[in-house]
Design an enzyme around this catalytic site. Sequence first.
Site, mmCIF file in Angstrom:
data_model
loop_
_atom_site.group_PDB
_atom_site.id
_atom_site.type_symbol
_atom_site.label_atom_id
_atom_site.label_comp_id
_atom_site.label_asym_id
_atom_site.label_seq_id
_atom_site.Cartn_x
_atom_site.Cartn_y
_atom_site.Cartn_z
ATOM 1 C CG ASP A 113 -17.091 34.367 50.967
ATOM 2 O OD1 ASP A 113 -16.967 33.839 49.867
ATOM 3 O OD2 ASP A 113 -16.452 35.368 51.346
HETATM 4 N N1 URA Z 1 -16.886 34.342 45.303
HETATM 5 C C1 URA Z 1 -16.339 34.272 46.534
HETATM 6 O O1 URA Z 1 -15.222 33.839 46.694
HETATM 7 N N2 URA Z 1 -17.072 34.705 47.566
HETATM 8 C C2 URA Z 1 -18.306 35.209 47.454
HETATM 9 O O2 URA Z 1 -18.933 35.601 48.436
HETATM 10 C C3 URA Z 1 -18.862 35.270 46.155
HETATM 11 C C4 URA Z 1 -18.130 34.831 45.081
#
Ligand code: URA
Length: 243
Positions: A113
Amino acid sequence: MPSTRGDQFIRLDKLLSGLGYCSRSETSKLIKQGRVAVPGVIGKLKADTKVNPDGVLVDGEPLDPLPGIVVAFNKPAGYVCTTSAAEGQTVYDLLPERFSRRNPRLATVGRLDKDTSGLLLLSDDGAFVHKMTSPKHAIEKLYRATLEKPLEGHEEKLFVSGEMMLEGEAKPLRPARMRAIEERLVELVITEGRYHQVRRMFAAVGNHVLQLQRIAIGPLTLEDLPQGSHRILSKAEIATLLS
Ligand code: URA
């Protein structure tokens, strides 16, 4: 385009456009500008000359790999893993422009993310992407998370239980291994890639992830790859990831 290097010959314009160096019609311009070198070509180099990709240089550099490429990228926070700039700056903004023009397309292998940093793979090989992202193959992903509040002590047991449910989901999470480094710093190994999984796991135990970084995918670690930089994986590294 052939998927491996070797003694296969291919039209120069098809080769360069497939790798994103230029469009097919721009190939002649690149040749005229003296930017393309093909050792061993007798006579005038033309857009339709058939060449061995192995020897071709653009601006003095060997070509990027043919299809079957895997790129390791150290993603900084603040960049999204899509091609659409509508969502802000994208990881493709930090990679050579030609990577976004490759055909087949260079896609991210799963996503991190926007606020998460660290190891992200990109590939144009659908089978590779599937293998690395499919829960069936249970590829381990190692994250380091900085938490808002100190650990309470019960998290590790719940995470590893295989019984933890995330809000709105019907299936429990697979067991995840957690290791406390400091009271607000943990490492977590997960084998799935559910939406915002790590952040939601800590939210479910009343905590909040302040910073999240992925530091390894299977045996591949970030090592000393600087943030915002990439490197192309060797065939041996790809094979190790798949093994
Ligand atoms: N878990 C998350 O919360 N975000 C990521 O980008 C990857 C795993």
